[in-house]
Design an enzyme around this catalytic site. Structure first.
Site, mmCIF file in Angstrom:
data_model
loop_
_atom_site.group_PDB
_atom_site.id
_atom_site.type_symbol
_atom_site.label_atom_id
_atom_site.label_comp_id
_atom_site.label_asym_id
_atom_site.label_seq_id
_atom_site.Cartn_x
_atom_site.Cartn_y
_atom_site.Cartn_z
ATOM 1 N N GLU A 58 26.791 73.568 -3.511
ATOM 2 C CA GLU A 58 26.465 72.411 -2.681
ATOM 3 C C GLU A 58 24.972 72.162 -2.820
ATOM 4 O O GLU A 58 24.166 73.100 -2.743
ATOM 5 C CB GLU A 58 26.822 72.633 -1.197
ATOM 6 C CG GLU A 58 26.453 71.404 -0.362
ATOM 7 C CD GLU A 58 26.971 71.426 1.081
ATOM 8 O OE1 GLU A 58 27.634 72.408 1.470
ATOM 9 O OE2 GLU A 58 26.695 70.443 1.809
ATOM 10 N N ASN A 113 25.743 65.653 -0.540
ATOM 11 C CA ASN A 113 25.932 65.010 0.761
ATOM 12 C C ASN A 113 25.434 63.572 0.746
ATOM 13 O O ASN A 113 24.322 63.296 0.290
ATOM 14 C CB ASN A 113 25.167 65.780 1.849
ATOM 15 C CG ASN A 113 25.729 67.160 2.069
ATOM 16 O OD1 ASN A 113 26.766 67.324 2.706
ATOM 17 N ND2 ASN A 113 25.068 68.168 1.505
ATOM 18 N N GLU A 145 30.276 64.441 -0.657
ATOM 19 C CA GLU A 145 30.722 64.838 0.679
ATOM 20 C C GLU A 145 30.327 63.761 1.682
ATOM 21 O O GLU A 145 29.152 63.416 1.794
ATOM 22 C CB GLU A 145 30.075 66.168 1.095
ATOM 23 C CG GLU A 145 30.394 67.299 0.137
ATOM 24 C CD GLU A 145 29.947 68.663 0.653
ATOM 25 O OE1 GLU A 145 29.348 68.747 1.755
ATOM 26 O OE2 GLU A 145 30.189 69.656 -0.057
ATOM 27 N N ASP A 175 33.636 65.955 4.922
ATOM 28 C CA ASP A 175 32.743 67.031 5.382
ATOM 29 C C ASP A 175 32.855 67.247 6.889
ATOM 30 O O ASP A 175 33.258 66.346 7.621
ATOM 31 C CB ASP A 175 31.301 66.634 5.032
ATOM 32 C CG ASP A 175 30.363 67.829 4.915
ATOM 33 O OD1 ASP A 175 30.823 68.980 5.022
ATOM 34 O OD2 ASP A 175 29.162 67.594 4.699
ATOM 35 N N GLU A 232 33.080 76.449 4.950
ATOM 36 C CA GLU A 232 31.653 76.778 4.905
ATOM 37 C C GLU A 232 31.327 77.764 6.024
ATOM 38 O O GLU A 232 32.095 77.895 6.972
ATOM 39 C CB GLU A 232 30.779 75.512 4.995
ATOM 40 C CG GLU A 232 30.878 74.779 6.310
ATOM 41 C CD GLU A 232 29.913 73.590 6.431
ATOM 42 O OE1 GLU A 232 29.513 72.989 5.428
ATOM 43 O OE2 GLU A 232 29.581 73.266 7.572
#
Ligand code: C2E
Ligand code: CA
Ligand code: CA
Ligand code: CA
Length: 275
Positions: A58, A113, A145, A175, A232
């Site tokens: 990520e 993200n 995400e 997410d 996560e």
């Protein structure tokens, strides 16, 4: 009277003033630092929970401030969103990440993200595709995400942006699932490829039966909808074992590695023969 009034609100005024000063300082820092390349990608390893192999990272933004050291995203992303600089910051971080990761093993993916404000930009998909072309990073190694809050503002625009991204072969993850205004309808409204369970449930799952029940329920939901899941916040072996026994696919967290510099990420990949 004025002096008394001032005295009464002295604490309030001082706090507000500090906030204003730091907000303005952050905005100025963004304007100056983005073109200078001070906003950089850090990489948090993502592993296949069954084999333990690294399958991607990520991308998490960090501000490498010339005098204050490394500043985490919660301190600058809200300001960047407010003052319309989030897109520039994001493009700068993505360009660098795509360039750095392009020649890593082709099995290694990046998850990036995208903030709700960016999903209001009708040119978002074109901007991302342009970056892919410019850097030579393949679309099929990219996952975007997005959080559910981005979908409430303009669902049809989000659908059209996401449609263009998917047409290019980019994958889409939902997410922070389970937090905020969760609506199962969103799972139908957009072509998600994956759900990410928020770390607030995962870190607590072995101590708190309710968190465990929620992780379990999301895992079953993913199975019935045929959507793989990333967890996560896997902080220790016990959580890792619990998730593996539920049959979860993909995970990340301090147990596998904290967000790291590109140098550390390359070292990690080299150890595994993945460079
Ligand atoms: P997120 O997308 O939920 O990212 C996961 C956060 O959890 C990261 O915080 C990560 O460092 C942290 N984390 C990872 N593993 C663990 C763990 O095992 N335990 C605990 N307690 N925490 C863990 P980080 O890097 O501070 O990022 C915070 C948030 O900032 C992200 O939350 C994301 O929403 C946002 N963000 C970061 N980079 C970007 C970006 O480039 N663009 C946008 N729009 N948002 C970003
Ligand atoms: Ca994320
Ligand atoms: Ca998030
Ligand atoms: Ca999260």
């Amino acid at each position: 009277a004025k002096a008394a009034g001032r005295g009464r609100h002295a604490w309030f005024d001082a706090t507000m003033e500090r906030e204003l000063v730091s907000r303005n300082a952050i905005e100025a820092g963004l304007r100056e630092g983005i073109p200078l390349g001070q906003f950089v990608p850090y990489y948090e390893p993502q592993v296949d929970l069954e084999s333990g192999a690294i399958i991607g990272f990520e991308v998490l933004a960090r501000w490498e401030h010339p005098t204050r050291g490394v500043i985490p995203p919660d301190s600058f992303i809200p300001v960047a969103e407010e003052c319309g600089l989030i897109a520039d910051m994001s493009v700068s971080v993505m360009r660098r990440a795509f360039t750095e990761a392009r020649d890593w093993d082709q099995s290694i993916t990046l998850s990036v993200n995208i903030s709700p404000a960016q999903l209001k930009d009708p040119w978002l998909a074109q901007k991302i595709v342009k970056l892919l072309v410019e850097t030579g990073y393949p679309a099929n190694r990219l996952e975007i995400e997005i959080t559910e809050s981005s979908l409430f503002q303009n669902l049809s625009l989000a659908q059209s942006i996401v449609g263009s991204l998917k047409n290019q072969g980019i994958r889409l993850a939902l997410d922070d699932f389970g937090t905020g205004y969760s609506s199962l309808a969103h799972l139908r409204a957009l072509p998600f490829d994956r759900i990410k369970i928020d770390k607030s449930f995962v870190t607590a799952m072995n101590k708190d039966p309710e968190s465990m029940a929620i992780v379990n329920a999301i895992s079953k939901l993913g199975e019935s909808l045929n959507l793989p899941i990333t967890a996560e916040g896997i902080e220790d072996q016990g959580i890792y074992d619990s998730l593996r026994s539920m049959g979860l696919h993909k995970g990340q967290g301090w147990h596998f590695g904290k967000p790291m510099t590109v140098t550390a990420a390359r070292r990690l990949l080299a150890e595994k023969g993945l460079l």
